[in-house]
Design an enzyme around this catalytic site. Structure first.
Site, PDB file in Angstrom:
ATOM      1  N   CYS A   1       0.829  -1.196   0.000  1.00  0.00           N
ATOM      2  CA  CYS A   1       0.000   0.000   0.000  1.00  0.00           C
ATOM      3  C   CYS A   1       0.869   1.254   0.000  1.00  0.00           C
ATOM      4  O   CYS A   1       1.856   1.339   0.720  1.00  0.00           O
ATOM      5  CB  CYS A   1      -0.886  -0.055   1.235  1.00  0.00           C
ATOM      6  SG  CYS A   1      -1.720   1.470   1.584  1.00  0.00           S
TER       7      CYS A   1
ATOM      8  N   CYS B   1      -0.090   5.940   7.291  1.00  0.00           N
ATOM      9  CA  CYS B   1      -1.337   5.499   7.922  1.00  0.00           C
ATOM     10  C   CYS B   1      -1.037   4.742   9.213  1.00  0.00           C
ATOM     11  O   CYS B   1      -1.636   5.008  10.249  1.00  0.00           O
ATOM     12  CB  CYS B   1      -2.116   4.629   6.942  1.00  0.00           C
ATOM     13  SG  CYS B   1      -3.375   3.596   7.685  1.00  0.00           S
TER      14      CYS B   1
ATOM     15  N   CYS C   1      -1.501  -0.816   9.086  1.00  0.00           N
ATOM     16  CA  CYS C   1      -1.052  -2.175   8.742  1.00  0.00           C
ATOM     17  C   CYS C   1       0.443  -2.314   8.990  1.00  0.00           C
ATOM     18  O   CYS C   1       1.256  -1.868   8.187  1.00  0.00           O
ATOM     19  CB  CYS C   1      -1.322  -2.462   7.270  1.00  0.00           C
ATOM     20  SG  CYS C   1      -3.055  -2.585   6.862  1.00  0.00           S
TER      21      CYS C   1
ATOM     22  N   GLN D   1     -17.863  -7.176  15.811  1.00  0.00           N
ATOM     23  CA  GLN D   1     -16.598  -7.668  15.262  1.00  0.00           C
ATOM     24  C   GLN D   1     -16.477  -7.218  13.811  1.00  0.00           C
ATOM     25  O   GLN D   1     -17.428  -7.347  13.047  1.00  0.00           O
ATOM     26  CB  GLN D   1     -16.557  -9.187  15.342  1.00  0.00           C
ATOM     27  CG  GLN D   1     -16.599  -9.736  16.765  1.00  0.00           C
ATOM     28  CD  GLN D   1     -15.273  -9.613  17.495  1.00  0.00           C
ATOM     29  OE1 GLN D   1     -14.273  -9.192  16.928  1.00  0.00           O
ATOM     30  NE2 GLN D   1     -15.260  -9.963  18.765  1.00  0.00           N
TER      31      GLN D   1
ATOM     32  N   TYR E   1     -18.580  -8.400  28.991  1.00  0.00           N
ATOM     33  CA  TYR E   1     -18.119  -7.518  27.921  1.00  0.00           C
ATOM     34  C   TYR E   1     -18.826  -7.961  26.628  1.00  0.00           C
ATOM     35  O   TYR E   1     -18.185  -8.258  25.629  1.00  0.00           O
ATOM     36  CB  TYR E   1     -16.599  -7.600  27.743  1.00  0.00           C
ATOM     37  CG  TYR E   1     -15.791  -7.436  29.015  1.00  0.00           C
ATOM     38  CD1 TYR E   1     -15.386  -6.167  29.439  1.00  0.00           C
ATOM     39  CD2 TYR E   1     -15.424  -8.540  29.788  1.00  0.00           C
ATOM     40  CE1 TYR E   1     -14.630  -6.018  30.605  1.00  0.00           C
ATOM     41  CE2 TYR E   1     -14.678  -8.388  30.948  1.00  0.00           C
ATOM     42  CZ  TYR E   1     -14.279  -7.133  31.350  1.00  0.00           C
ATOM     43  OH  TYR E   1     -13.534  -6.990  32.486  1.00  0.00           O
TER      44      TYR E   1
ATOM     45  N   GLU F   1     -22.510  -5.386  29.808  1.00  0.00           N
ATOM     46  CA  GLU F   1     -21.793  -4.528  28.873  1.00  0.00           C
ATOM     47  C   GLU F   1     -21.916  -3.084  29.342  1.00  0.00           C
ATOM     48  O   GLU F   1     -22.949  -2.675  29.863  1.00  0.00           O
ATOM     49  CB  GLU F   1     -22.405  -4.726  27.473  1.00  0.00           C
ATOM     50  CG  GLU F   1     -22.179  -3.641  26.461  1.00  0.00           C
ATOM     51  CD  GLU F   1     -20.733  -3.490  26.018  1.00  0.00           C
ATOM     52  OE1 GLU F   1     -20.049  -4.508  25.773  1.00  0.00           O
ATOM     53  OE2 GLU F   1     -20.272  -2.337  25.929  1.00  0.00           O
TER      54      GLU F   1
ATOM     55  N   ASP G   1     -14.739 -11.342  27.168  1.00  0.00           N
ATOM     56  CA  ASP G   1     -14.173 -10.819  25.924  1.00  0.00           C
ATOM     57  C   ASP G   1     -13.878  -9.338  26.106  1.00  0.00           C
ATOM     58  O   ASP G   1     -14.527  -8.482  25.501  1.00  0.00           O
ATOM     59  CB  ASP G   1     -15.201 -11.067  24.796  1.00  0.00           C
ATOM     60  CG  ASP G   1     -14.671 -10.689  23.429  1.00  0.00           C
ATOM     61  OD1 ASP G   1     -13.478 -10.364  23.308  1.00  0.00           O
ATOM     62  OD2 ASP G   1     -15.467 -10.706  22.470  1.00  0.00           O
TER      63      ASP G   1
ATOM     64  N   CYS H   1      -8.490  -9.759  22.402  1.00  0.00           N
ATOM     65  CA  CYS H   1      -7.926  -9.143  21.200  1.00  0.00           C
ATOM     66  C   CYS H   1      -6.533  -8.604  21.504  1.00  0.00           C
ATOM     67  O   CYS H   1      -5.929  -7.940  20.670  1.00  0.00           O
ATOM     68  CB  CYS H   1      -8.847  -8.062  20.665  1.00  0.00           C
ATOM     69  SG  CYS H   1      -9.325  -6.860  21.888  1.00  0.00           S
TER      70      CYS H   1
HETATM   71  N1  SAH Z   1     -18.179  -9.877  23.017  1.00  0.00           N
HETATM   72  C1  SAH Z   1     -18.505  -8.835  22.085  1.00  0.00           C
HETATM   73  C2  SAH Z   1     -17.747  -7.530  22.321  1.00  0.00           C
HETATM   74  C3  SAH Z   1     -16.293  -7.617  22.633  1.00  0.00           C
HETATM   75  S1  SAH Z   1     -15.422  -6.070  22.545  1.00  0.00           S
HETATM   76  C4  SAH Z   1     -18.316  -9.330  20.672  1.00  0.00           C
HETATM   77  O1  SAH Z   1     -17.713 -10.364  20.431  1.00  0.00           O
HETATM   78  O2  SAH Z   1     -18.802  -8.688  19.758  1.00  0.00           O
HETATM   79  C5  SAH Z   1     -15.330  -5.553  24.175  1.00  0.00           C
HETATM   80  C6  SAH Z   1     -16.613  -4.948  24.702  1.00  0.00           C
HETATM   81  O3  SAH Z   1     -16.369  -4.587  26.060  1.00  0.00           O
HETATM   82  C7  SAH Z   1     -17.085  -3.679  24.004  1.00  0.00           C
HETATM   83  O4  SAH Z   1     -18.436  -3.830  23.626  1.00  0.00           O
HETATM   84  C8  SAH Z   1     -16.947  -2.591  25.091  1.00  0.00           C
HETATM   85  O5  SAH Z   1     -17.962  -1.609  25.008  1.00  0.00           O
HETATM   86  C9  SAH Z   1     -17.082  -3.396  26.347  1.00  0.00           C
HETATM   87  N2  SAH Z   1     -16.482  -2.849  27.567  1.00  0.00           N
HETATM   88  C10 SAH Z   1     -15.367  -2.104  27.697  1.00  0.00           C
HETATM   89  N3  SAH Z   1     -15.086  -1.863  28.989  1.00  0.00           N
HETATM   90  C11 SAH Z   1     -16.061  -2.474  29.720  1.00  0.00           C
HETATM   91  C12 SAH Z   1     -16.326  -2.603  31.116  1.00  0.00           C
HETATM   92  N4  SAH Z   1     -15.530  -2.040  32.020  1.00  0.00           N
HETATM   93  N5  SAH Z   1     -17.403  -3.306  31.505  1.00  0.00           N
HETATM   94  C13 SAH Z   1     -18.207  -3.894  30.580  1.00  0.00           C
HETATM   95  N6  SAH Z   1     -18.005  -3.810  29.249  1.00  0.00           N
HETATM   96  C14 SAH Z   1     -16.955  -3.105  28.821  1.00  0.00           C
END
Ligand code: SAH
Length: 408
Positions: A32, A38, A41, A239, A268, A289, A337, A364
């Site tokens: 790229c 940027c 990547c 995602q 989360y 969440e 997550d 992640c």
């Molecule tokens: N499990 C979901 C989202 C994962 S991303 C999926 O697979 O799509 C992480 C998520 O954690 C986000 O939605 C973010 O808003 C949330 N988050 C961040 N800090 C947090 C906290 N302290 N308590 C609860 N959720 C939180």
């Protein structure tokens, strides 16, 4: 993957290198043009197989104190996977309108015409919006003076449904000829299903502001993931790589091994995707969440899919778990997550008190995950295996699932 194969895979071997067409080989050679500026990547110009082996190595090293690491699951076609695309708009001194990304660490805009990882349709829409601005005499926002209208464009595309949301982020609430603008844009891209105006009049590096109005369509898109329909609004976390997400969730479910009797926590949970997939084979699911928009989507998603055994709470996951633990509640499986910063001791301490048989930790950022594993493995949990997924080809990021099982 069956339990038997899993064992085999865990014992090592090469990462999953899938056969790809000549087309990809060609693209690999053409790095790229704006990659350096940027900064999105880190693996531009690096052959995909090499990217995978680098990520595999990094995750294995981090997981080495805790458990074995399976082969990383890569993509068959690692291009244009991002179904959420953002562009910042600006004007050059000579008046030319540009759109692209901020140069890494600065507020200078690097023009981007095409991107190897972004959805191609989204890039085409952004380019056409640039063209329309001129005929509609819409000025781009100037961050220094606060003058002008259009700041950013955000596009989300449902991978399965093809629905497209365009969010126009404005520096002030009034957009002249907005209906004609939408008409002209939809004439070029009839596949756009909704257009949202978002007002961000603050001097901030956040893209989206608080106020939103829908000027076309329903204000959100829907997508189908693991056989369920999800509603996604502009701010909800979803995602960005649906192809890999299905594989990732599939693995998470396999590791949880739900039988229909379990009480499950999806911590989360975003818009509730993991929890809802789990709810199909659990007794009840509790999702937590922080982001209120995501929780609202999650509740609607549960209704939309006629799921009665799942509830969502808007709260900090750590605080929520602490409250549950204080009430003496129990859980059988916890999916967690967290964002890149990882989880907190408050969360993990309470998770240990809730005493689930299994914790499925999806991350992640394997670095913060490793830090958290240190805590959990010192507090009666054993890491049974790590399963990396390449959700973000051409970037240095790797996703990783770890299964933890309670030791009695
Ligand atoms: N499990 C979901 C989202 C994962 S991303 C999926 O697979 O799509 C992480 C998520 O954690 C986000 O939605 C973010 O808003 C949330 N988050 C961040 N800090 C947090 C906290 N302290 N308590 C609860 N959720 C939180």
């Amino acid at each position: 993957m069956s339990e038997k194969n899993k064992e085999k895979k865990l014992s090592g071997g090469n990462h999953t290198v899938q056969k790809r067409g000549n087309d990809n080989k060609k693209k690999e050679g053409t790095a790229c043009k704006v990659a350096k500026k940027c900064g999105g990547c880190q693996y531009q110009g690096v052959p995909y197989e090499k990217q995978l082996s680098e990520k595999q190595k990094a995750v294995r090293q981090l997981m080495q104190p805790f458990c074995k690491t399976a082969e990383i699951t890569g993509m068959q076609d690692p291009y244009h996977y991002r179904n959420k695309v953002h562009a910042v708009f600006a004007r050059k001194k000579d008046g030319t309108i540009i759109s692209g990304v901020y140069e890494e660490g600065t507020h200078r805009v690097v023009p981007v015409e095409a991107c190897q990882i972004e959805d191609e349709k989204a890039d085409a829409i952004i380019n056409d919006i640039r063209g329309l601005l001129k005929s509609f005499k819409i000025k781009t926002y100037n961050e220094d003076t606060g003058y002008g209208l259009l700041r950013h464009v955000l596009i989300r595309r449902g991978f399965t449904t093809g629905e497209i949301m365009v969010v126009l982020v404005l520096g002030s609430p009034v957009m002249p000829s907005k209906n004609n603008f939408v008409k002209a844009l939809r004439k070029l891209h009839p596949e756009i299903t909704t257009v949202v105006l978002n007002v961000n009049d603050k001097r901030t590096s956040m893209v989206l502001g608080d106020r939103e109005t829908t000027i076309y369509g329903k204000g959100y898109i829907e997508d189908v993931l693991c056989g369920l329909t999800f509603r996604i609004s502009s701010k909800s976390f979803y995602q960005i790589n649906p192809v890999q997400t299905e594989k990732l969730y599939g693995k998470a479910m396999e590791l949880a091994g739900l039988t229909g009797k379990e009480r499950v926590i999806d911590a989360y949970c975003g818009i509730g995707t993991i929890g809802m997939v789990a709810a199909k084979s659990a007794k009840e699911v509790i999702g937590v969440e922080l982001n209120p928009d995501a929780v609202r989507d999650a509740i609607k998603n549960a209704k939309r899919n006629q799921m009665k055994n799942i509830r969502f709470y808007q709260d900090d996951a750590g605080r929520f778990m602490e409250k549950m633990a204080a009430k003496g509640e129990k859980a059988d499986v916890v999916f967690m997550d967290p964002p890149r910063s990882g989880s907190t001791e408050q969360f993990m301490k309470s998770a240990v008190t809730l005493a689930p048989q299994k914790i499925v930790y999806i991350s992640c950022d394997p670095q913060t995950q490793a830090r958290d594993l240190k805590y959990l493995t010192k507090h009666s949990y054993k890491a049974m295996g790590a399963y990396p997924y390449d959700m973000f080809p051409f970037t240095k990021h790797a996703e990783n699932i770890v299964l933890l099982v309670k030791q009695n």
